[in-house]
Design an enzyme around this catalytic site. Structure first.
Site, mmCIF file in Angstrom:
data_model
loop_
_atom_site.group_PDB
_atom_site.id
_atom_site.type_symbol
_atom_site.label_atom_id
_atom_site.label_comp_id
_atom_site.label_asym_id
_atom_site.label_seq_id
_atom_site.Cartn_x
_atom_site.Cartn_y
_atom_site.Cartn_z
ATOM 1 N N LYS A 54 48.454 37.795 27.871
ATOM 2 C CA LYS A 54 47.984 36.419 28.097
ATOM 3 C C LYS A 54 48.208 35.573 26.849
ATOM 4 C CE LYS A 54 44.404 37.723 31.367
ATOM 5 N NZ LYS A 54 43.065 38.309 31.472
ATOM 6 N N GLN A 98 37.251 38.487 29.653
ATOM 7 C CA GLN A 98 37.944 39.592 30.319
ATOM 8 C C GLN A 98 36.937 40.549 30.954
ATOM 9 O OE1 GLN A 98 41.295 39.831 30.683
ATOM 10 N NE2 GLN A 98 41.094 41.733 31.836
ATOM 11 N N ASP A 121 39.207 31.055 35.270
ATOM 12 C CA ASP A 121 39.233 32.195 36.197
ATOM 13 C C ASP A 121 38.696 31.804 37.578
ATOM 14 O OD1 ASP A 121 40.257 34.689 35.432
ATOM 15 O OD2 ASP A 121 38.557 35.072 34.092
HETATM 16 N N1 GUN Z 1 40.040 41.752 34.971
HETATM 17 C C1 GUN Z 1 40.938 42.033 35.931
HETATM 18 N N2 GUN Z 1 41.439 40.901 36.483
HETATM 19 C C2 GUN Z 1 40.834 39.877 35.836
HETATM 20 C C3 GUN Z 1 40.951 38.465 35.946
HETATM 21 O O1 GUN Z 1 41.697 37.910 36.756
HETATM 22 N N3 GUN Z 1 40.163 37.754 35.090
HETATM 23 C C4 GUN Z 1 39.317 38.347 34.201
HETATM 24 N N4 GUN Z 1 38.574 37.557 33.430
HETATM 25 N N5 GUN Z 1 39.193 39.645 34.074
HETATM 26 C C5 GUN Z 1 39.952 40.410 34.889
#
Ligand code: GUN
Length: 296
Positions: A54, A98, A121
């Site tokens: 990311k 995350q 998100d």
């Molecule tokens: N863990 C797995 N997929 C995601 C996601 O799309 N966003 C976040 N914040 N954590 C994750």
């Protein structure tokens, strides 16, 4: 093999090019650089891989990337203080915590502390409510990526039967809402569903988001159906490991009309949509017109 491969990697690359052009214009015309903060608590190896990826892609499209790596034993109060500071920081337009968080932390409490306008998100309860009522929301990235690819492939989704296998807050439930918003007839199936094979076989669009390697065989796929495989599962392959989806690719590709591969399907679109949401959040925060074609 009969199915057309839906190339998420290429789709995501095109989206990133569009985003990069708009980020450059934002800087040139308004002196604004979109900023995305990612918070990682602990050392989960898969999460570390995602966070690195990311950060790299955020910088590649010209945005500012901020990483907060916190120890696994970080207290709830410490984590909430980090989120409060990011909420108040005008350089930050998007905040992502995350998941999964370590067990001693309450994910709902933490996610709901994020300013909904910075919740790239789309997990904050107010964004969930906005999406569920068809209002302008921050839309969760993985389902948003799936919807964009489905629209590109089908044009209109109206009247199609979509079966979503999986009921998570991250993928299954928002995916179902988005498909409903595009006038699909939607069935949400899950691990307790009876006659799962039969229900999957009735799907024009089958979205697999269960997190179980190659659980859905080709016999469960209706001939000509579109299969979106959200699974990313690492399995042993001799001395090595390899990535597989929730769908048995070879048997499903023999009957489906179109299918996303793993890797190279839904996965790359998730990060592209995160960047798209960050750009959208930046425009909204500054009262500027929203970028076209990057949200729903
Ligand atoms: N863990 C797995 N997929 C995601 C996601 O799309 N966003 C976040 N914040 N954590 C994750």
């Amino acid at each position: 093999m009969v199915a057309q491969i839906i190339d998420g990697k290429a789709f995501a690359a095109k989206m990133r090019d569009k985003i990069a052009a708009q980020v450059a214009a934002l800087k040139a015309d308004h002196g604004i650089t979109p900023g995305l903060a990612v918070v990682l608590v602990g050392q989960d190896p898969a999460s570390q891989v995602y966070v690195r990826s990311k950060g790299k892609q955020t910088v590649e499209v010209g945005m500012a990337s901020f990483e907060h790596r916190l120890a696994a034993d970080t207290s709830e109060a410490e984590l909430l203080a980090v989120i409060d500071a990011l909420n108040a920081d005008p350089k930050i337009h998007g905040i992502l915590v995350q998941l999964p968080l370590p067990d001693h932390l309450d994910s709902d409490l933490v996610i709901n502390r994020i300013d909904p306008a910075k919740d790239v998100d789309g997990f904050h309860i107010s964004n969930v409510g906005l999406l569920g009522t068809g209002q302008k929301a921050m839309v969760p990235c993985t389902p948003l990526g799936c919807l964009m690819m489905l629209r590109a492939h089908h044009g209109s989704l109206s009247g199609l039967h979509a079966v979503v296998v999986g009921r998570s807050n991250i993928v299954g439930k928002p995916m179902a809402q988005l498909l409903l918003g595009d006038s699909c007839t939607v069935t949400i199936a899950h691990s307790r569903t009876r006659n799962l094979a039969e229900i999957c076989r009735s799907a024009d669009i089958l979205v697999a988001a269960v997190g179980r390697p190659e659980m859905i065989p080709g016999e469960w796929v209706k001939p000509g159906a579109t299969v979106m495989d959200v699974g990313i599962n690492r399995v042993a392959d001799g001395a090595k490991t390899r990535l597989v989806g929730d769908v048995d690719f070879d048997s499903a590709a023999a009957v489906a009309g179109a299918i996303t591969p793993v890797p190279g399907g839904v996965g790359p679109m998730t990060i592209a949509c995160l960047l798209a949401n960050t750009l959208t959040a930046t425009c909204r925060a500054n009262g500027l017109p929203e970028p076209e074609g990057l949200t729903v």
